[in-house]
Scaffold this active site. Structure first.
Site, PDB file in Angstrom:
ATOM      1  N   ASP A 183      60.434  -2.423  13.526  1.00 29.48           N
ATOM      2  CA  ASP A 183      61.063  -3.185  14.716  1.00 29.48           C
ATOM      3  C   ASP A 183      60.102  -4.045  15.477  1.00 29.48           C
ATOM      4  O   ASP A 183      59.037  -3.879  15.338  1.00 29.48           O
ATOM      5  CB  ASP A 183      61.519  -1.962  15.537  1.00 29.48           C
ATOM      6  CG  ASP A 183      60.687  -1.043  16.090  1.00 29.48           C
ATOM      7  OD1 ASP A 183      59.635  -0.623  15.331  1.00 29.48           O
ATOM      8  OD2 ASP A 183      60.487  -0.926  17.354  1.00 29.48           O
ATOM      9  N   GLU A 184      60.839  -4.915  16.120  1.00 27.21           N
ATOM     10  CA  GLU A 184      60.120  -5.913  16.943  1.00 27.21           C
ATOM     11  C   GLU A 184      58.974  -6.300  16.378  1.00 27.21           C
ATOM     12  O   GLU A 184      58.015  -6.604  17.358  1.00 27.21           O
ATOM     13  CB  GLU A 184      60.009  -4.867  18.317  1.00 27.21           C
ATOM     14  CG  GLU A 184      61.154  -4.562  18.877  1.00 27.21           C
ATOM     15  CD  GLU A 184      61.017  -3.773  20.192  1.00 27.21           C
ATOM     16  OE1 GLU A 184      61.869  -3.978  21.048  1.00 27.21           O
ATOM     17  OE2 GLU A 184      60.164  -3.209  20.560  1.00 27.21           O
TER      18      GLU A 184
END
Lengths: 689, 689
Positions: free
Chosen positions: B325-326
């Site tokens: 993620d991210e």
């Protein structure tokens, strides 16, 4: 203590069902900027003027050397200051122009010993704090004191200017925890060590073995735990971690392996060392059992030699505790071979045999470069001088030991399962002022140990039995003998109790959670708390006699969630004193209102608990008590009314109320009321009108 | 729910400052002997007649084979029954003519897997209980249900006759705990597992690494923790013990090692795997950082291969979570060599590079015989079908995954740090009734995970954020989709909350202890509780925006001891509903009295907290709130008075009160009031007169 401060003190706690607390008294009562809540009280405190505010510019530096233990201690202190004051603080420990300077002469020590110099001085001026100590462990004590100094002045958190010169009265300030009768998992051990460090206790005496469970892994003799522990024991890795944790907090770990009696759990897996060959099982009930090591066979000593060797390597402290208590001799007398041995060696009694055993064990302990601690029973005229005696019998047997040249520590008055008030235990001194010991003999009294036996406690309730009473006893062991003002001790103990709560001790939260379990909801628990806050558990002996408690007895009952010496005992005493003797009319009125609110809550508690017990039959464990409390509330209300109206109640009513008080004073339902003396005082005062 | 039971429910909790609770309603409201407090609700429950009392003659036996996990589970159940009913029970598990018979078809499983059959049936007649399951883990669920069935009938503890046929709606019922932003010591992990088992959650997703800390020992790469953890991490021995504990409770452990972003803590010790060569330090602040593994060098995959191999051996579950993620791509774009690599390999964006990375990592995971879980971002058109998608973005991205043939679990609605009410999260369904997915696609939605991120929690406050709300979500994952009665959920959640408290979860006791720290004493804390019980923390985002919370922010503030969705929210709603709509005059009067007492306590709280804050300046964190609550209390009292007297208040007064409510509705001092809608309802009703 003046009456304004009496009220102020009270204000913090008693009223749970109203908001009648007159907070405006708080400031008025402060005669000085320094509010001493230090516990234990240092040996010398001199007040300065001014204070250092705790701001984000607060910094720390070492003057000279330091070590990792000290660094970690400083970081913990900064964490604590940070949380308490809501001020982010730098954890950098080599600041230029620091607020706090720490100077330690000798930083070579990585664990404390009996000989460790624990002295420290803490000097706070308006712009600098200097902490000096001979050892890291002295400095750790100083850091605890520093945390206790934080107070509020003009809306800011400050440390007031003060000069403290402090060292302990006794070098052995212990706490013993029995983990055999009920096993205590590691979180209990760790939080106990946190609490001990906070109040400068320095010996954790770990009662690891007893009839009901063998709690320490032996790699040489794995049968000891595989058969004797129900799977509940500490591994050696876990023990090493606990020792490191304790050492870093200035606490020695003295393990106890209780022999020759109290060994049933040993014999389950290793019956060959028992005096009588039988099938042993872990004792579930409590008492003094016959099972005992056979002191007449060399194999016993070979086994003990190996076991003590293994434990000596595991536990680095210079002292090992080998028990020696309550060996009843029955199995020795039951074994003809042992009896024959006694005859052959001219032993007149099993006491002689125990002395022989103790002497042999002591030799083994010496061979492993340790010194031995034992309970009273190991003391006989022939006991070697370097055996240290822990007295569960009383200060007198300690005096006998000292006169014989043996060092000793006192435990008899400090048995927490006696459920005595902090006050009663606090006033018992290891060297009473009327001691007949010479100065040299007095030097042999090394201190004392608080003892927590585990017949009637669980991990959920242990803290409520240990704290905060143990903090009061820590003061007994640390502070000068003349530190004996009971009410001042209670004032400081209340503050310390909340600090300990903040460290994670569960003496408040454990019983609160228990009440929720009994009552089924958060609010119902607060109803139940009205009753429970007026009660304390009866002593171990009384409970045992009524309940025949065993290791298998469920321990989630109302009595388990009453607290020994609960805060209300001292609070109510103060409140009634304030009401009856305050010279200020406003204080008198405030006290009256608070008493009325409290008594009214007692009156109301009856019907709500009756209703609650329909859904929660366990509350019927307090059927009698919940019927008595409303009557005591009525007694209080009526006495107040009489005093206020200057009208003496009818003699028949007074008789009746005295009878209510008398009945309430019985040990009932495993509990004692703690509120009776001030009620008697109110009733007697009402009768004088 | 009828109004009598509304009042009854309320009675248990709201009134903390009086004893006006009308307990007599309790029994009257019970329409059946069976009081269903099961949570999660089983898929099928059929009531029988009669009940089995729990006496000391209650016995257990296995019909057929069993294993040690099952035995231990039965013993825990007996311990729980014993404590709850205060009845000593035999722990012998092969009784003749047993009360409880347990029959499990397949006892070979020693840890649960995604494929484990968790079905059980529990049949209680008047004299026998039969628990049947295909697997040990199904039987463990049945034992939890059995404990939840205990109730009181005619003063006795009984298990009512009932036939339960139960299996989970979803096989993946997870709870994710971030231990990177704030480290969570082992006791937190263990008690979390206890809570999960109680409500039949079966996946503990352990978010072990992130920018702010690397929390798992690697023996191959010790620099990861020596440089990236501040010394706060789990050893592999500790992890093995946690896995064993979880397995014995039917819980899988899925570890997460978040790559290629969120790796700052990895790079502190091993900067050679970063995309940009710089000096890395553990991130103290929160957000999305640039630090990322370099996906273009083979050395990165060699490192990951070794690391994943080590972790695959440590964690036995079939699934590993590799994050994904991210990853913001900034460092990739900043490194010319990486940009050149992208060009050379025809990658148009850093998304393409991440897909390449994910695919390589997935291959490594496969080589170690594991399947991979990742966050939304790993899903691209080219993502292999066996990658499992955890959606933090929403149910829509899960649908995209399913249409693409990827399995998924939903987390977006279940972020506990959003501080939403249990109600709001509970109604969000992994497969909403209006789903456009085909039946086959729906089968790819395996369940959901509750997520607890750790930016703003500590070991003291974590439980209050997790429980009891997570129990409501456990029902969402276990029970049929149409189990959606919010008020019935709250009724059962209240009971479950106390059960969880009894297991040692600190969602009630942690904040209570915190209030004592803030207020300085037990009674002062109960004053503060009047205010705090009306508040919940603002969402993570709101708090972050106001406070710029970092890992170094002290977390012992008032907001930390407010509870998300505190009991008073639903209680007050019920109480006002009972007051306004009860058909029984007695209930109406009872509700009015309780409301009056409650509102009065709000009015009184202002001055007592003002006084308290002089000694405890941290209370000034709630200066605004403590000024608002008394006004809200006045609003309530005055509205009641108007309604009772059938006199409409002056329009100007109503305007003013609406303005009070509007101001109170602001996010202020990191908190939200939870009491406003019922007050608005009272005010509006008053205005109608």
């Amino acid at each position: 203590m003046n009456h304004a401060s009496t009220l102020r003190h009270h204000c913090a706690r008693v009223i749970v069902s109203g908001t009648l607390c007159f907070m405006t008294h708080i400031l008025a009562a402060q005669s000085s900027n320094f509010k001493n809540t230090l516990l234990p009280q240092p040996s010398k405190v001199a007040l300065g003027s001014g204070a250092i505010p705790i701001t984000k510019n607060f910094t720390v530096s070492f003057n000279g050397t330091h070590n990792t233990i000290l660094e970690a201690g400083v970081r913990r202190t900064l964490d604590s200051l940070e949380t308490e004051t809501d001020t982010p603080l730098s954890k950098e420990l080599q600041a230029v122009n620091p607020t706090l300077v720490i100077q330690v002469q000798d930083v070579t020590g990585t664990r404390p010993t009996l000989e460790t110099d624990e002295t420290y001085t803490l000097s706070v001026s308006k712009d600098k704090i200097t902490l000096q100590a001979h050892t890291v462990f002295g400095a750790l004590h100083g850091l605890q004191t520093l945390q206790q100094l934080v107070q509020v002045e003009d809306g800011r958190y400050v440390i007031p200017a003060v000069d403290i010169n402090d060292s302990p009265r006794f070098p052995w300030r212990g706490f013993m925890l029995d983990v055999s009768r009920h096993f205590m998992p590691l979180p209990v051990i760790y939080r106990t060590l946190d609490g001990m460090a906070a109040v400068k206790l320095n010996v954790f005496h770990w009662h690891l073995t007893d009839d009901q469970g063998f709690r320490i892994e032996s790699k040489l003799f794995p049968l000891l735990t595989s058969k004797g522990s129900d799977g509940l024991f500490y591994t050696q890795d876990q023990v090493r971690a606990v020792i490191a944790y304790a050492s870093a907090r200035g606490i020695r770990i003295v393990p106890e392996f209780d022999v020759p009696g109290h060994v049933t759990s040993w014999l389950v897996g290793m019956p060959q060392f028992g005096s009588v060959r039988r099938s042993y099982e872990i004792s579930r009930t409590f008492g003094v059992w016959d099972g005992a090591l056979d002191p007449t066979r060399e194999s016993t000593y070979q086994f003990l030699d190996a076991f003590i060797g293994e434990m000596s390597a595991l536990f680095p402290d210079d002292y090992l505790h080998l028990g020696g208590d309550e060996s009843n001799g029955a199995d020795w007398k039951a074994n003809p071979a042992i009896v024959a041995y006694m005859h052959a060696h001219n032993m007149k009694s099993t006491d002689d045999l125990q002395t022989y055993f103790s002497t042999r064990v002591l030799t083994l302990v010496h061979q492993h470069h340790k010194q031995m601690v034992g309970w009273d029973e190991i003391l006989t005229p022939g006991t070697p001088k370097d055996a240290l005696i822990q007295s569960w019998r009383g200060v007198e047997s300690l005096a006998v030991a000292a006169k014989q040249g043996n060092r000793g520590i006192l435990s008899a008055p400090y048995y927490l399962d006696g459920m005595k008030s902090a006050e009663r235990m606090y006033l018992d001194d290891p060297i009473p002022s009327n001691t007949t010991l010479t100065a040299a003999e007095q030097k042999l009294i090394l201190g004392g140990e608080v003892c927590m036996w585990a017949e009637q406690i669980t991990p959920q309730t242990v803290d409520s039995r240990v704290w905060p009473r143990t903090a009061a006893l820590a003061e007994r062991f640390w502070s000068p003998r003349d530190t004996r003002d009971v009410h001042d001790m209670y004032r400081r103990l209340e503050v310390e109790s909340i600090r300990l709560d903040g460290l994670g001790l569960s003496h408040i939260s454990g019983p609160e959670s228990g009440l929720r379990q009994l009552a089924g909801s958060e609010a119902a628990a607060s109803q139940l708390a009205v009753l429970v806050s007026t009660l304390s558990p009866v002593s171990f002996g009384d409970r045992y006699n009524q309940q025949k408690t065993s290791q298998l007895t469920p321990m989630g009952n109302a009595v388990d969630y009453t607290r020994p010496d609960p805060p209300l005992r001292e609070d109510l005493r103060l409140l009634v004193e304030g009401y009856l003797h305050s010279s200020s009319p406003a204080d008198h009125i405030a006290a009256r209102k608070q008493l009325q609110t409290l008594f009214q809550s007692w009156v109301s508690s009856g019907s709500s608990l009756d209703a609650l017990s329909i859904e929660h039959p366990k509350l019927n464990q307090l059927t009698l008590r919940r019927a008595q409390l409303p009557k005591l509330g009525q007694l209080g209300l009526q006495s107040l009314a009489s005093i206020e109206s200057h009208t003496a109640p009818a003699p028949a009513w007074i008789d009746e109320q005295n009878s209510v008080l008398k009945t309430a004073a019985d040990h009932s339902e495993l509990t004692d009321f703690v509120i009776l003396p001030p009620l008697q005082q109110l009733l007697d005062t009402a009768g004088l009108h």
